[in-house]
Design an enzyme around this catalytic site. Structure first.
Site, PDB file in Angstrom:
ATOM      1  N   GLN A  81       8.567  29.708   2.304  1.00 61.00           N
ATOM      2  CA  GLN A  81       9.963  29.297   2.384  1.00 61.00           C
ATOM      3  C   GLN A  81      10.428  29.103   3.834  1.00 61.00           C
ATOM      4  OE1 GLN A  81      14.234  29.447  -0.447  1.00 61.00           O
ATOM      5  NE2 GLN A  81      13.337  31.538   0.944  1.00 61.00           N
TER       6      GLN A  81
ATOM      7  N   HIS B  28      13.804  28.066   6.893  1.00 61.20           N
ATOM      8  CA  HIS B  28      15.170  27.754   7.310  1.00 61.20           C
ATOM      9  C   HIS B  28      15.188  26.449   8.064  1.00 61.20           C
ATOM     10  CE1 HIS B  28      16.217  32.517   7.107  1.00 61.20           C
ATOM     11  NE2 HIS B  28      16.165  32.030   5.814  1.00 61.20           N
TER      12      HIS B  28
ATOM     13  N   GLU C 258      15.595  26.268   2.891  1.00 65.50           N
ATOM     14  CA  GLU C 258      17.042  26.649   2.674  1.00 65.50           C
ATOM     15  C   GLU C 258      18.013  26.273   3.899  1.00 65.50           C
ATOM     16  OE1 GLU C 258      19.183  31.067   1.995  1.00 65.50           O
ATOM     17  OE2 GLU C 258      17.075  30.956   2.746  1.00 65.50           O
TER      18      GLU C 258
ATOM     19  N   GLU D 227      18.981  31.499  -4.188  1.00 65.71           N
ATOM     20  CA  GLU D 227      18.556  32.731  -4.089  1.00 65.71           C
ATOM     21  C   GLU D 227      19.574  33.847  -3.309  1.00 65.71           C
ATOM     22  OE1 GLU D 227      15.268  32.970  -1.659  1.00 65.71           O
ATOM     23  OE2 GLU D 227      16.030  32.232   0.252  1.00 65.71           O
TER      24      GLU D 227
ATOM     25  N   GLN E 125      14.250  37.573  -3.623  1.00 67.65           N
ATOM     26  CA  GLN E 125      14.035  37.809  -2.445  1.00 67.65           C
ATOM     27  C   GLN E 125      14.254  38.950  -1.732  1.00 67.65           C
ATOM     28  OE1 GLN E 125      15.626  35.171   1.477  1.00 67.65           O
ATOM     29  NE2 GLN E 125      17.205  35.928   0.328  1.00 67.65           N
TER      30      GLN E 125
ATOM     31  N   ASP F 189      11.781  37.251   7.574  1.00 65.78           N
ATOM     32  CA  ASP F 189      12.685  36.238   8.147  1.00 65.78           C
ATOM     33  C   ASP F 189      13.355  36.489   9.284  1.00 65.78           C
ATOM     34  OD1 ASP F 189      14.293  37.530   6.377  1.00 65.78           O
ATOM     35  OD2 ASP F 189      14.599  35.992   5.071  1.00 65.78           O
TER      36      ASP F 189
ATOM     37  N   SER G  17      10.259  34.143   3.440  1.00 68.00           N
ATOM     38  CA  SER G  17      11.268  33.303   2.546  1.00 68.00           C
ATOM     39  C   SER G  17      12.717  33.035   3.913  1.00 68.00           C
ATOM     40  CB  SER G  17      12.429  34.478   1.770  1.00 68.00           C
ATOM     41  OG  SER G  17      12.576  35.845   2.455  1.00 68.00           O
TER      42      SER G  17
END
Length: 556
Positions: free
Chosen positions: A142, A144, A171, A222, A297, A336, A363
């Site tokens: 995943q 950002h 995200e 999430e 997460q 992250d 994530s």
């Protein structure tokens, strides 16, 4: 006294700009093994847990009560709790013991017992266990996608590139709250321009986040946080039951969702109750299990600086990721938020999840330069793409990303920007100029973009919510503008709300909108030659980096 020049050189190293503290159990500044952690115990009478880790039911806080009532399988609890800690740990690393056998035992354990098991394991053993215990066989990632200007054109272009590079979920969040509808819309269109089937979310306060999801602009959520002590929960005006109700609201509308937690949050908020960070986090994980959400997460996430400052802190982060998998939940294993000045430390922190693989290794890999990352910067950003790809190549490990050519990136960034330009025009939003499209196509970050009229954008973003624009309106706008493929992709995302298949644990969609989850892609690792193995096609994709010298380079 003369100063050692060697020690002067060492003092100047990046790692010595990081912060470190000695253990201080009384305030919770201890990662694992606090002397204040409870001793494992359970008592069950008439089908109800009446004692949990030394606390009788009359003295339960609401986390104890929630875990006792919803997160422990009382049919196996007494037998599982009687097993020696090290025997359960050996089951975790033994390739002859299946994931399903381990999970049956773990579901009968209390928080203190799980912590006791994890305390017996070193990081290599935890990695061995994680390779077996993750829910989905295929590892993923995943990212950002944000920028300091909330520039929608740039978000669309960055999302398209991220999708092309292999991210299955993305995200966004905002610098200015009222920009949220445009950020979500831009991420939706950009993600599908990179490849159909990418899932997106917009991280906001929960009411707006849920509203965007229900209108079909986002596909999952999430950032629904849970905590390990009652005081921290109350400070956020929440309880495990209110979080469970919120989770059901998402699920009832076909929206994928997972909770968020992480070691260190209770210390940061001043209510660690003298317990270890890992013990409190295991309580969070069990809340997620009891609530029935798809996953969690965790991996300290935004609190990573706290465990990273104490001994065994990064080990505790790995342990919490492993615990989530042990409880049969999807895990987005953080990696992250930035936490160190040292490239060595940030790489080491990630390899413990990258090598065994998790459902989402990062994530929040920053698909933008870190100066544009509104989640406070990431451990990895766009300037690390080549390093990540070469690590995959060096170790023959699938980290979820792939090398791409400049021509491919330019093409998808341009397509995303043009599609958003067309949708803005179709829906009567402030115009996106050809100059903005051109800038976003080639931009590194927001510093390379023309400024937009923020006042007009904010008015239009709020108008988008007032007009109750939905995913179907986006489908129509794309189709009317000639972007029929993207219209089809967005429509296919909306269809997922009806089937509900991507509500299964660890679900992602492939480019053909097939669901890949722990149901049809269950991890079946049982040692060498089993579990996930890189296919010949995927290996060719990983190893063929443009930097590598080829025999054809020497042809006359």
């Amino acid at each position: 006294m003369n100063k050692s020049k060697r020690f002067e050189a060492l003092a100047a190293r990046p790692v010595n700009q990081d912060g470190f503290v000695v253990e201080w159990p009384e305030v919770g500044l201890i990662a694992m093994g606090s002397p204040n952690d409870p001793v494992p115990s359970i008592k069950i009478e008439k089908g109800k847990v009446i004692e949990l880790d030394g606390v009788v039911r009359d003295k339960f806080d609401f986390i104890d009560q929630f875990i006792a009532d919803y997160a422990i399988d009382i049919n196996v609890a007494e037998k599982a709790m009687a097993m020696p800690d090290v025997d359960i740990a050996k089951m975790l690393v033994d390739v002859n013991v299946s994931r399903e056998e381990v999970t049956k035992v773990v579901l009968g354990l209390t928080p203190a017992k799980i912590v006791a098991v994890l305390n017996t394991m070193n990081v290599v053993e935890m990695m061995m266990a994680l390779q077996k215990m993750r829910a989905r066989k295929l590892p993923s990632n995943q990212c950002h996608v944000t920028n300091v200007a909330d520039n929608p054109v740039l978000i669309a272009a960055d999302a398209a590139e991220a999708a092309l590079r292999g991210f299955d979920e993305m995200e966004t969040t905002v610098a200015v709250v009222r920009y949220a509808p445009f950020n979500a819309l831009s991420l939706l269109i950009g993600g599908q321009a990179g490849r159909g089937g990418v899932l997106i979310q917009c991280s906001l306060e929960e009411a707006t986040e849920l509203q965007l999801g229900m209108r079909g602009i986002t596909a999952y959520a999430e950032t629904i946080s849970v905590y390990g002590t009652e005081n921290v929960f109350v400070d956020g005006d929440d309880t495990p039951w209110s979080k469970t109700f919120l989770a059901s609201a998402y699920a009832s509308r076909g929206l994928k969702m997972r909770f968020t937690s992480g070691t260190g949050s209770e210390v940061q908020m001043g209510y660690a109750e003298g317990k270890s960070m890992l013990y409190l986090e295991v309580r969070c994980i069990m809340i997620a299990r009891g609530a029935g959400v798809q996953g969690l997460q965790n991996g300290s996430v935004s609190c990573i600086g706290v465990p990273a400052a104490v001994p065994s802190g990064i080990r505790a982060v790995l342990a919490e990721n492993l615990c989530t998998s042990m409880l049969d939940l999807e895990v987005a294993s953080s990696n992250d938020q930035t936490f160190t000045h040292s490239d060595i430390r940030r790489t080491a922190r990630t390899l413990m999840e990258m090598l065994p693989g998790t459902d989402f290794i990062t994530s929040g890999y920053s698909a933008v330069p870190n100066y544009d990352n509104m989640f406070a910067g990431s451990n990895w950003d766009v300037e690390d793409y080549d390093d990540w790809n070469i690590l995959q190549r060096d170790l023959m490990v699938d980290g979820g990303l792939k090398p791409v050519s400049e021509e491919e990136v330019v093409a998808v960034r341009s397509k995303a920007a043009r599609a958003l330009q067309a949708v803005f025009k179709e829906l009567g939003f402030p115009a996106i100029t050809d100059a903005e499209v051109e800038a976003a196509t080639y931009a590194h970050g927001s510093k390379d973009m023309p400024q937009r009229n923020v006042v007009e954008d904010l008015k239009a973003a709020q108008d988008m919510m007032k007009r109750e624009i939905t995913g179907l309106d986006i489908v129509k706008a794309l189709a009317n503008s000639g972007f029929n493929d993207l219209a089809g992709y967005v429509l296919n995302l909306l269809k997922q709300r009806i089937s509900g298949d991507y509500l299964h644990t660890a679900a992602i969609l492939d480019k053909d909108f097939n669901v890949i989850s722990a149901v049809n892609n269950r991890n079946d690792y049982r040692g060498p030659g089993t579990g996930y193995r890189i296919s010949a096609e995927r290996w060719d994709e990983i190893k063929n980096i443009s930097q590598a010298i080829k025999p054809s380079d020497f042809d006359e």
